[in-house]
Design a protein around this motif. Structure first.
Motif, mmCIF file in Angstrom:
data_model
loop_
_atom_site.group_PDB
_atom_site.id
_atom_site.type_symbol
_atom_site.label_atom_id
_atom_site.label_comp_id
_atom_site.label_asym_id
_atom_site.label_seq_id
_atom_site.Cartn_x
_atom_site.Cartn_y
_atom_site.Cartn_z
ATOM 1 N N ASN A 56 51.822 29.130 78.966
ATOM 2 C CA ASN A 56 51.449 28.730 77.610
ATOM 3 C C ASN A 56 51.472 27.213 77.503
ATOM 4 O OD1 ASN A 56 51.361 31.465 76.574
ATOM 5 N ND2 ASN A 56 53.606 31.433 76.622
ATOM 6 N N ASN A 57 50.676 26.673 76.587
ATOM 7 C CA ASN A 57 50.703 25.234 76.341
ATOM 8 C C ASN A 57 52.125 24.784 76.020
ATOM 9 O OD1 ASN A 57 47.989 25.049 76.751
ATOM 10 N ND2 ASN A 57 47.445 24.592 74.640
ATOM 11 N N GLY A 58 52.546 23.689 76.627
ATOM 12 C CA GLY A 58 53.863 23.135 76.347
ATOM 13 C C GLY A 58 54.977 23.688 77.205
ATOM 14 N N ASP A 59 54.679 24.640 78.070
ATOM 15 C CA ASP A 59 55.721 25.231 78.920
ATOM 16 C C ASP A 59 56.321 24.192 79.877
ATOM 17 O OD1 ASP A 59 55.769 27.802 77.948
ATOM 18 O OD2 ASP A 59 54.501 28.667 79.522
ATOM 19 N N VAL A 60 57.590 24.410 80.216
ATOM 20 C CA VAL A 60 58.261 23.649 81.267
ATOM 21 C C VAL A 60 58.260 24.552 82.498
ATOM 22 C CG1 VAL A 60 60.376 22.470 81.961
ATOM 23 C CG2 VAL A 60 59.691 22.488 79.552
ATOM 24 N N VAL A 61 57.571 24.122 83.552
ATOM 25 C CA VAL A 61 57.259 25.003 84.681
ATOM 26 C C VAL A 61 57.838 24.430 85.977
ATOM 27 C CG1 VAL A 61 55.391 26.073 86.003
ATOM 28 C CG2 VAL A 61 55.117 25.711 83.539
ATOM 29 N N LEU A 62 58.359 25.312 86.816
ATOM 30 C CA LEU A 62 58.843 24.932 88.146
ATOM 31 C C LEU A 62 58.077 25.694 89.208
ATOM 32 C CD1 LEU A 62 60.949 23.684 90.161
ATOM 33 C CD2 LEU A 62 62.367 25.709 89.731
ATOM 34 N N ASP A 63 57.507 24.970 90.147
ATOM 35 C CA ASP A 63 56.995 25.562 91.384
ATOM 36 C C ASP A 63 58.043 25.253 92.443
ATOM 37 O OD1 ASP A 63 55.636 26.521 93.543
ATOM 38 O OD2 ASP A 63 53.846 25.280 93.296
ATOM 39 N N GLY A 64 58.811 26.258 92.824
ATOM 40 C CA GLY A 64 60.028 26.026 93.591
ATOM 41 C C GLY A 64 59.830 25.740 95.062
ATOM 42 N N SER A 102 46.639 23.325 85.909
ATOM 43 C CA SER A 102 45.383 23.569 85.192
ATOM 44 C C SER A 102 45.591 24.562 84.058
ATOM 45 C CB SER A 102 44.298 24.071 86.158
ATOM 46 O OG SER A 102 44.537 25.398 86.576
ATOM 47 N N LYS A 103 46.505 25.508 84.228
ATOM 48 C CA LYS A 103 46.803 26.467 83.158
ATOM 49 C C LYS A 103 47.600 25.816 82.017
ATOM 50 C CE LYS A 103 47.579 30.852 84.403
ATOM 51 N NZ LYS A 103 48.104 32.052 85.099
ATOM 52 N N LEU A 104 48.402 24.809 82.348
ATOM 53 C CA LEU A 104 49.104 24.045 81.308
ATOM 54 C C LEU A 104 48.139 23.191 80.486
ATOM 55 C CD1 LEU A 104 52.348 22.764 83.088
ATOM 56 C CD2 LEU A 104 52.259 24.160 81.018
ATOM 57 N N ASN A 105 46.998 22.837 81.089
ATOM 58 C CA ASN A 105 45.943 22.096 80.395
ATOM 59 C C ASN A 105 46.453 20.783 79.795
ATOM 60 O OD1 ASN A 105 43.301 21.700 79.516
ATOM 61 N ND2 ASN A 105 43.668 22.725 77.552
ATOM 62 N N ASP A 106 47.146 20.011 80.644
ATOM 63 C CA ASP A 106 47.629 18.680 80.254
ATOM 64 C C ASP A 106 48.664 18.722 79.128
ATOM 65 O OD1 ASP A 106 47.639 15.924 80.817
ATOM 66 O OD2 ASP A 106 46.349 15.508 79.098
ATOM 67 N N THR A 107 49.428 19.814 79.043
ATOM 68 C CA THR A 107 50.545 19.921 78.103
ATOM 69 C C THR A 107 51.800 20.240 78.891
ATOM 70 O OG1 THR A 107 50.368 22.318 77.729
ATOM 71 C CG2 THR A 107 48.966 20.873 76.368
ATOM 72 N N GLY A 108 52.961 20.128 78.241
ATOM 73 C CA GLY A 108 54.210 20.493 78.895
ATOM 74 C C GLY A 108 54.499 19.628 80.103
ATOM 75 N N ILE A 109 55.215 20.207 81.051
ATOM 76 C CA ILE A 109 55.607 19.476 82.260
ATOM 77 C C ILE A 109 55.701 20.460 83.416
ATOM 78 C CG2 ILE A 109 58.125 19.698 82.072
ATOM 79 C CD1 ILE A 109 56.483 16.339 82.631
ATOM 80 N N ILE A 110 55.355 20.023 84.608
ATOM 81 C CA ILE A 110 55.523 20.854 85.795
ATOM 82 C C ILE A 110 56.327 20.084 86.828
ATOM 83 C CG2 ILE A 110 53.212 20.185 86.639
ATOM 84 C CD1 ILE A 110 53.194 22.912 88.155
ATOM 85 N N ILE A 111 57.322 20.744 87.384
ATOM 86 C CA ILE A 111 58.120 20.197 88.477
ATOM 87 C C ILE A 111 57.695 20.900 89.748
ATOM 88 C CG2 ILE A 111 60.440 19.789 89.365
ATOM 89 C CD1 ILE A 111 59.854 18.374 86.694
ATOM 90 N N ALA A 112 57.137 20.129 90.677
ATOM 91 C CA ALA A 112 56.700 20.676 91.966
ATOM 92 C C ALA A 112 57.738 20.287 93.010
ATOM 93 C CB ALA A 112 55.325 20.136 92.330
ATOM 94 N N ASN A 113 58.449 21.272 93.517
ATOM 95 C CA ASN A 113 59.538 21.016 94.454
ATOM 96 C C ASN A 113 59.230 21.586 95.833
ATOM 97 O OD1 ASN A 113 62.493 20.484 95.236
ATOM 98 N ND2 ASN A 113 62.282 22.685 95.626
ATOM 99 N N ASP A 114 59.625 20.834 96.861
ATOM 100 C CA ASP A 114 59.629 21.394 98.209
ATOM 101 C C ASP A 114 60.817 20.822 98.957
ATOM 102 O OD1 ASP A 114 57.515 23.141 99.830
ATOM 103 O OD2 ASP A 114 58.559 21.811 101.219
ATOM 104 N N LYS A 150 56.716 25.014 69.514
ATOM 105 C CA LYS A 150 55.638 24.085 69.193
ATOM 106 C C LYS A 150 55.889 22.748 69.880
ATOM 107 C CE LYS A 150 54.225 25.961 64.694
ATOM 108 N NZ LYS A 150 54.023 25.656 63.259
ATOM 109 N N GLU A 151 54.808 22.130 70.329
ATOM 110 C CA GLU A 151 54.934 20.833 70.974
ATOM 111 C C GLU A 151 55.365 19.775 69.964
ATOM 112 O OE1 GLU A 151 52.579 19.388 74.510
ATOM 113 O OE2 GLU A 151 51.080 20.587 73.448
ATOM 114 N N VAL A 152 56.283 18.910 70.407
ATOM 115 C CA VAL A 152 56.734 17.805 69.559
ATOM 116 C C VAL A 152 55.701 16.685 69.618
ATOM 117 C CG1 VAL A 152 58.572 16.107 69.186
ATOM 118 C CG2 VAL A 152 59.137 18.414 70.030
ATOM 119 N N LYS A 153 55.380 16.113 68.468
ATOM 120 C CA LYS A 153 54.433 15.010 68.409
ATOM 121 C C LYS A 153 55.193 13.684 68.466
ATOM 122 C CE LYS A 153 50.786 17.627 67.858
ATOM 123 N NZ LYS A 153 49.744 17.724 68.895
ATOM 124 N N TYR A 154 54.676 12.754 69.262
ATOM 125 C CA TYR A 154 55.312 11.445 69.422
ATOM 126 C C TYR A 154 54.356 10.347 68.972
ATOM 127 C CZ TYR A 154 58.713 13.839 72.440
ATOM 128 O OH TYR A 154 59.681 14.680 72.934
#
Length: 449
Positions: A102-110, A123-135, A305-309
């Protein structure tokens, strides 16, 4: 090829597949298939089909994946350098496809490298939220960073950690987690026979122990109501259903979900209570072997809901350049690390003392007290976001010259100073024009191979 397979492995597969065993053996005679996934952060699937020079066939269990012909060589096309698609084995596209973002999700690719799943999740986040890509591998993280950059992803942090070591620090932090776990690789034996030696040396039990530790760490880091995808590219129940059963027993609040993505070529999980898991076999689909399970922790929560800054402060060193850029400055803030300037999306994660390889989007560097924009930043822009653009057709000889970092003559374009170089409307990098000659600013790490 079959004669290279260990007898113990063949015995296991015969017990697993029963009357489908011969179909599996026959699949080793089939031609290998090749896949690309359209990067919808940059181009819609419909628009890509219009401009694609390749002979494409839809991958039926994806929204944006296609088979291509081996002779197409898409890695040798300028569109690849513009980040319009990612080359990925078709079955490997499924894990990120089934995770509900969903838009605004905090996502981890472990277990993220080389980045196929992270780029899809972004691409599914569509420039919202944050993704942490870990290896866990520092060397593999370098390739991961490059693929994140090519995809034009702005809201990603690349970290290099053992998930076991950060499970308490980042407890209950993520809305969605994808774990494409290290495994024995049985599903890829057709594609890469060198993996057979690894199976002989280590076997299934070696990986099962690691997988159980990883899935426990992931569950700890998952928020209440969050979803987790566990996947492998192996067939053994020891590394698949047994790991899921272990997690369900340890965490009774977990439940297996039936993914919305369904296809007639899918096989269900082999345990009676794990029928909603998906098994991919090369004799039922055009692709290699995979296992995918979608889990949910507790009751599903209402999306926040996403916080507006407000618009962030622009450092003085950037102001002249940013007069040329239409960039959303409400989504994050600038941070300078060792002369490099990053734009970091707002988030609430505590990443202090986490080994970070890349923080957000690399905007550029300070050289001799002057700002120089990065190729990474160019790849994150749309053509319309920069005031001066040189847009070349894909068959213009200057495109390849630019990608080889050569100086270009651009007297047919009326511009001076910084320009965004595009191919058919899609950014590649920056240059600087003076008297009809373009100084090439395309960075070495991206150049045409």
């Amino acid at each position: 090829m079959i004669n290279k397979l260990p007898s113990e492995y063949l015995k296991n597969m015969q017990e697993l597949l029963e009357n489908k065993y011969q179909d599996y053996l026959s699949s080793f005679d089939d031609e290998r298939v090749y896949g690309l996934r359209v990067n919808t952060l940059k181009i819609s699937v419909a628009d890509f089909i219009k401009i694609s020079p390749f002979k494409l066939e839809k991958i039926p269990f994806t929204t944006d994946g296609f088979y291509y012909q081996k002779d197409d060589k898409p890695a040798k096309h300028p569109y690849y350098y513009a980040g319009l698609y990612y080359l990925q084995e078709p079955s490997a596209m499924l894990p990120a496809e089934v995770l509900e973002i969903n838009n605004g999700d905090v996502v981890l690719d472990g277990c993220a490298a080389p980045g196929g799943k992270s780029t899809k999740l972004a691409s599914k986040l569509n420039d919202t939220g944050i993704i942490i890509a870990n290896d866990i591998s520092a060397s593999r993280c370098q390739g991961l960073v490059k693929n994140i950059e090519l995809a034009g992803i702005k809201n990603c942090h690349v970290i290099c950690e053992d998930l076991i070591n950060i499970q308490d620090k980042l407890k209950n932090s993520f809305d969605k987690i994808l774990i494409d776990a290290p495994c024995s690789g049985e599903g890829m034996f057709r594609k890469d026979s060198t993996l057979i030696k690894n199976w002989i040396d280590k076997g299934n039990e070696y990986y099962s122990k690691i997988q159980k530790e990883i899935i426990v760490a992931a569950i700890k880091m998952l928020k209440e109501g969050g979803q987790l995808v566990y996947s492998t590219c192996t067939f053994s129940p020891i590394e698949n259903e047994d790991v899921i059963s272990y997690a369900l027993k340890k965490y009774p609040e977990l439940k297996v979900l039936k993914p919305e993505v369904q296809y007639e070529g899918f096989n269900e999980g082999i345990d009676s209570n794990l029928k909603d898991c998906i098994r991919l076999y090369p004799f039922n689909i055009k692709g290699e072997g995979h296992f995918v399970c979608l889990l949910q922790k507790g009751k599903k929560q209402v999306s926040q809901k996403e916080v507006k800054y407000d618009r962030c402060y622009v450092p003085e060193s950037l102001r002249d350049f940013f007069d040329l850029v239409d960039f959303d400055l409400t989504k994050g803030y600038f941070k300078t690390i060792n002369e490099k300037i990053y734009f970091i999306y707002h988030h609430d994660l505590d990443l202090n003392k986490v080994r970070t390889i890349r923080s957000g989007l690399l905007v550029g560097v300070i050289k001799k007290n002057r700002f120089e924009p990065s190729t990474t930043f160019a790849l994150a822009l749309k053509k319309e976001q920069f005031k001066q653009v040189i847009d070349l057709k894909a068959d213009d000889i200057r495109v390849i010259k630019y990608l080889k970092r050569e100086t270009l003559e651009v007297k047919d374009y009326d511009c001076q100073g910084y320009v965004l170089i595009c191919v058919d409307g899609y950014p590649l990098g920056f240059g600087k024009v003076s008297k009809g000659i373009l100084k090439n600013m395309y960075e070495v790490g991206f150049r045409w191979q």
